[in-house]
Design a protein around this motif. Sequence first.
Motif, PDB file in Angstrom:
ATOM      1  N   PRO A  71      30.595 -61.644  93.373  1.00  0.00           N
ATOM      2  CA  PRO A  71      30.903 -60.220  93.193  1.00  0.00           C
ATOM      3  C   PRO A  71      30.450 -59.611  91.870  1.00  0.00           C
ATOM      4  O   PRO A  71      30.202 -58.414  91.819  1.00  0.00           O
ATOM      5  CB  PRO A  71      32.420 -60.178  93.300  1.00  0.00           C
ATOM      6  N   HIS A  72      30.336 -60.406  90.806  1.00  0.00           N
ATOM      7  CA  HIS A  72      30.013 -59.797  89.514  1.00  0.00           C
ATOM      8  C   HIS A  72      28.589 -59.253  89.488  1.00  0.00           C
ATOM      9  O   HIS A  72      28.297 -58.307  88.768  1.00  0.00           O
ATOM     10  CB  HIS A  72      30.210 -60.791  88.375  1.00  0.00           C
ATOM     11  N   SER A  73      27.705 -59.881  90.246  1.00  0.00           N
ATOM     12  CA  SER A  73      26.319 -59.410  90.262  1.00  0.00           C
ATOM     13  C   SER A  73      26.068 -58.475  91.442  1.00  0.00           C
ATOM     14  O   SER A  73      24.953 -58.054  91.682  1.00  0.00           O
ATOM     15  CB  SER A  73      25.361 -60.599  90.323  1.00  0.00           C
ATOM     16  N   PRO A 162      38.322 -58.332  83.740  1.00  0.00           N
ATOM     17  CA  PRO A 162      38.667 -57.571  84.940  1.00  0.00           C
ATOM     18  C   PRO A 162      39.536 -58.314  85.948  1.00  0.00           C
ATOM     19  O   PRO A 162      39.950 -57.736  86.942  1.00  0.00           O
ATOM     20  CB  PRO A 162      37.292 -57.286  85.548  1.00  0.00           C
ATOM     21  N   HIS A 163      39.858 -59.561  85.696  1.00  0.00           N
ATOM     22  CA  HIS A 163      40.497 -60.383  86.734  1.00  0.00           C
ATOM     23  C   HIS A 163      42.009 -60.192  86.780  1.00  0.00           C
ATOM     24  O   HIS A 163      42.782 -61.155  86.745  1.00  0.00           O
ATOM     25  CB  HIS A 163      40.170 -61.856  86.508  1.00  0.00           C
ATOM     26  N   ILE A 164      42.433 -58.941  86.896  1.00  0.00           N
ATOM     27  CA  ILE A 164      43.863 -58.622  86.805  1.00  0.00           C
ATOM     28  C   ILE A 164      44.693 -59.230  87.934  1.00  0.00           C
ATOM     29  O   ILE A 164      45.859 -59.527  87.748  1.00  0.00           O
ATOM     30  CB  ILE A 164      44.083 -57.098  86.784  1.00  0.00           C
ATOM     31  N   GLY A 227      33.655 -72.707  85.114  1.00  0.00           N
ATOM     32  CA  GLY A 227      33.162 -71.492  85.753  1.00  0.00           C
ATOM     33  C   GLY A 227      33.243 -70.351  84.770  1.00  0.00           C
ATOM     34  O   GLY A 227      33.292 -70.569  83.560  1.00  0.00           O
ATOM     35  N   HIS A 228      33.264 -69.096  85.275  1.00  0.00           N
ATOM     36  CA  HIS A 228      33.393 -67.976  84.350  1.00  0.00           C
ATOM     37  C   HIS A 228      34.866 -67.740  84.016  1.00  0.00           C
ATOM     38  O   HIS A 228      35.762 -68.241  84.693  1.00  0.00           O
ATOM     39  CB  HIS A 228      32.699 -66.731  84.889  1.00  0.00           C
ATOM     40  N   PHE A 229      35.104 -66.978  82.980  1.00  0.00           N
ATOM     41  CA  PHE A 229      36.448 -66.802  82.431  1.00  0.00           C
ATOM     42  C   PHE A 229      37.280 -65.892  83.330  1.00  0.00           C
ATOM     43  O   PHE A 229      37.414 -64.695  83.083  1.00  0.00           O
ATOM     44  CB  PHE A 229      36.329 -66.204  81.022  1.00  0.00           C
ATOM     45  N   ALA A 230      37.849 -66.476  84.398  1.00  0.00           N
ATOM     46  CA  ALA A 230      38.563 -65.653  85.374  1.00  0.00           C
ATOM     47  C   ALA A 230      40.076 -65.793  85.282  1.00  0.00           C
ATOM     48  O   ALA A 230      40.817 -64.938  85.749  1.00  0.00           O
ATOM     49  CB  ALA A 230      38.098 -66.015  86.784  1.00  0.00           C
ATOM     50  N   PHE A 231      40.557 -66.870  84.662  1.00  0.00           N
ATOM     51  CA  PHE A 231      41.988 -67.176  84.748  1.00  0.00           C
ATOM     52  C   PHE A 231      42.761 -66.879  83.465  1.00  0.00           C
ATOM     53  O   PHE A 231      43.817 -67.443  83.217  1.00  0.00           O
ATOM     54  CB  PHE A 231      42.187 -68.630  85.170  1.00  0.00           C
ATOM     55  N   GLY A 247      31.425 -66.503  80.124  1.00  0.00           N
ATOM     56  CA  GLY A 247      32.216 -65.333  79.801  1.00  0.00           C
ATOM     57  C   GLY A 247      32.875 -64.754  81.048  1.00  0.00           C
ATOM     58  O   GLY A 247      33.162 -65.468  82.007  1.00  0.00           O
ATOM     59  N   PHE A 248      33.062 -63.436  81.050  1.00  0.00           N
ATOM     60  CA  PHE A 248      33.795 -62.788  82.135  1.00  0.00           C
ATOM     61  C   PHE A 248      33.044 -62.769  83.452  1.00  0.00           C
ATOM     62  O   PHE A 248      33.593 -62.475  84.492  1.00  0.00           O
ATOM     63  CB  PHE A 248      34.177 -61.364  81.740  1.00  0.00           C
ATOM     64  N   SER A 249      31.725 -62.993  83.416  1.00  0.00           N
ATOM     65  CA  SER A 249      31.004 -63.036  84.687  1.00  0.00           C
ATOM     66  C   SER A 249      30.074 -64.237  84.679  1.00  0.00           C
ATOM     67  O   SER A 249      29.654 -64.700  83.622  1.00  0.00           O
ATOM     68  CB  SER A 249      30.239 -61.733  84.916  1.00  0.00           C
ATOM     69  N   ALA A 302      39.431 -66.067  93.987  1.00  0.00           N
ATOM     70  CA  ALA A 302      39.756 -65.149  95.087  1.00  0.00           C
ATOM     71  C   ALA A 302      38.956 -63.853  95.055  1.00  0.00           C
ATOM     72  O   ALA A 302      39.294 -62.910  95.759  1.00  0.00           O
ATOM     73  CB  ALA A 302      41.257 -64.837  95.121  1.00  0.00           C
ATOM     74  N   HIS A 303      37.895 -63.778  94.277  1.00  0.00           N
ATOM     75  CA  HIS A 303      37.063 -62.568  94.277  1.00  0.00           C
ATOM     76  C   HIS A 303      36.583 -62.266  95.693  1.00  0.00           C
ATOM     77  O   HIS A 303      36.616 -61.153  96.168  1.00  0.00           O
ATOM     78  CB  HIS A 303      35.799 -62.749  93.440  1.00  0.00           C
ATOM     79  N   ASN A 304      36.095 -63.330  96.338  1.00  0.00           N
ATOM     80  CA  ASN A 304      35.484 -63.181  97.657  1.00  0.00           C
ATOM     81  C   ASN A 304      35.650 -64.500  98.386  1.00  0.00           C
ATOM     82  O   ASN A 304      35.931 -65.517  97.762  1.00  0.00           O
ATOM     83  CB  ASN A 304      33.991 -62.833  97.492  1.00  0.00           C
TER      84      ASN A 304
END
Lengths: 334, 251, 275
Positions: A71-73, A162-164, A227-231, A247-249, A302-304
């Motif tokens: 989803p980030h790209s 953004p991973h609220i 992975g990327h910084f999601a948690f 980073g974030f993505s 859980a983005h996708n």
Amino acid sequence: MSIRRQKWIFILTLILIAAFAFTSCQKKEQKVEKVQKIQVITTLFPLYDFVKNISQDKVDAVLLLPPGVEPHSFEPKPDDIVRINKADLFIYTGPFMEPWAADILKGLDNKSLIVVDSSKDISLMGEKGKHGHDHEKKKEVHEKEHRHSHEKGHKHDHEMDPHIWLNFANAQKMVDHILEGLVKKDPTNKELYSKNAEQYKSKLNDLDQKFKETLSRCKKKIFIHAGHFAFGYLARRYGLQYVAAYGFSPDAEPSPKRLIELTKTMKKHGLKHIYYEELITPRVAETLSKETGATLLMLHGAHNLTKDEFEKGVTFISLMEENRKNLEAGLQCQ
Amino acid sequence: MSVTIISVRELSFQYNSAEVLAEVSFDVTPGDYIGLVGPNGSGKTTLIRILLGLLMPSAGTVSLFGRSSLDFREWYKVGYLSQRFMASYHHFPATVKEIVSMGLLSKKRFPKRMGSSDEMAIEKALECMDIVDIKDKLIHELSGGQQQRVFIARTIVNEPDLLILDEPTAAVDPETRERFFNLLENLNHQKRTTIILVTHDMGSIGKYASKMMYLDKRVIFYGTFEEFCRSTDMSSLFGSLSQHLICHRHE
Amino acid sequence: MEMIDFLSYGFIQRALITGFFIALLCSFLGFFLVLRRLSLIGDGLAHVTFGSVAVALFFKTFALYVSIPVVMISALGILRLIEKAKLHGDAAIGIVSSLGIAIGILLASLAGGFNIDLFSYLFGNILAISREEMILSILLSGVVFLVIIFFYHDLLSVTFDEESAKAAGVKTRRINTLLFLLTAVTVVLTMKAVGILLTSALLILPAVTSLQVSKGFKASLLISSLVGVLSVIGGIFISFWLNLPTGATIVLFNFFIFMLVFAHRRYNIKKRRLL
Ligand SMILES: [Zn+2]
């Protein structure tokens, strides 16, 4: 010579025409089934799942992301914009998850579209969660000063996490925002929506309690994510230290130093598990596992979902349950 | 001994249904020095490309050294200098010596290695064209005339029995041209090298060639130089003045 | 001390070893490809690989089993387009690569999504190389090395002038097929190991750098491989010192070498003109 060339061009054109015809046919088939239901477009899987839980089958919920797409790209295709233009409700995560949303929404001529920014009133964390709320306050002050000068450039120097949805208290707020949007568009079903939202929020609350309970009895207070910084939100809520490779993505590449730091941290804390993210080939996780002998475990942002997961009927809560079990193993909880 | 070098029978070639060559038949015997002339678009280059096996004829047969060109393998016996050697080699990073060494390739079998006898052959060819002192220079550092000498050296380095040259003296300085024609004459006389030379340069060819072929999709004339000069057909074709000019030079 | 520590990591060792061989592989092949004006073939075949991965995901088979044959066929397709349809190299590459992408996208939409992000296949990572990828890259560069030794003269003459090579009895078609097939296998392997960025960069940059200082064909070929190896190994170390992403550092370092050599050459030309 020219005849041969023409033949080639001809064949190529035929293939391309066939390809276009094929794809457009597909799309049309999908469109036929929709009759009169409220059209809700969501960008990420959690939003999609929340809408489904609140509305049951009263609305027609669509997830903009095709299965398996990172989803980030992601950027919407013209066809997606047409879909948004025809929709009744557009729900997105927030300006940092979908930076394209603002521009697209500005360009729409769909006057009756209700837009829900699910991150409304949710305080965002900054760089790697270090700045936290302070940062948020500074940002507000900052924004007042600079509102006129450079609205757009602002986002880039202060990138926010953004991973609220991975903080289940935030997730409940997101449910509220979605409910608000649904009721505005479809007041007749207000009671049903409200009842479902309450039920779902209590499920999220249970989930939150369960995480709190599990993670309070762990030997380790740190987890490493290749992975990327999601948690970041999840880690902060349960008082854990969280280290990620990117980073974030996930579009950047980690430097050798970063990978060495990660292996050192893993060895220092005696971690026997390394987490990898969903959808993307876990190359970096495999490297770190080879380096440290750690076992791979998934931590699903859980983005996708993948195609298989959709077919299996995976839900946001079931994904988080899996995450809880994997964290329980990785953090050596008793 | 007197195996025919080239034997062409009923050769024709069409390109996009346009006739380029028709009913071409002729023999080339050892020691022939043939001037191949004809107007632009008369099929000279096509004929040569067919002889070299670079093009397949639409009909007819070609044999080289007594063998059908389809299963002819002894390409080292044939040296070829194309008119396109001046094409853009502007940045090709090869030295003069490396380019000349390519001419030895046709003699080699797998694995193709260069030995000391090859070094000597290269050295000899370089001497022959008077380019020994520039052998380590890059091809694109040279003048047009020097470049051409390099390509001629490449063509003669393995002492082929048959030399096919497609307008080798177009755009070349007079000194190189003179040296080149002398070289061909020597090869023809001393080594009985068979030569086919495509040219526009009627003046020069008259001095050296033993046979003439006039091609215009078909073979209009093929015979000795003397026959060419006596031929009334040719005098009507060229005008008696230019025929006289060609033939006069020969005497 | 820090450096010894750095070298003790398995992924760094694999990056250095695999990087070394991939650099050799790509700069050798790239040298011939650049001289034949086929610089973009790496990029084109990378796009075909992308399409072939979509095919593999669609039929749920192991990606390499599909990619290698598909990309080999595409490479031969490019070759035939150039030979038979008399297309320019760039046009032929463009046709085949756009066909590859089109098939990829078409299949993605037909499948209604995949179980993995298709684009993540385009970005291998030199710091995350598996043992198998390392062994494959060593084997493949061995094959390429042998081919170049045994067919050096044929490759030289075909690269220089295909027609006169053919007239000299060189099996130009066989040589071309060999070159294109090796390029295809190389692109698939290096794509998977180090990603599209390094693959296309290593096929072009070392070759064009060596052409700036050319002293002859063999010399340029050696310089090209030297520049390739230097860029990769140097890039890995620089990325460690400066804490930068490795793939991008390698490409930038390679470009830096190119600019140095280019500037040096321009300076020399100017000096010669002044004298
Ligand atoms: Zn994310």
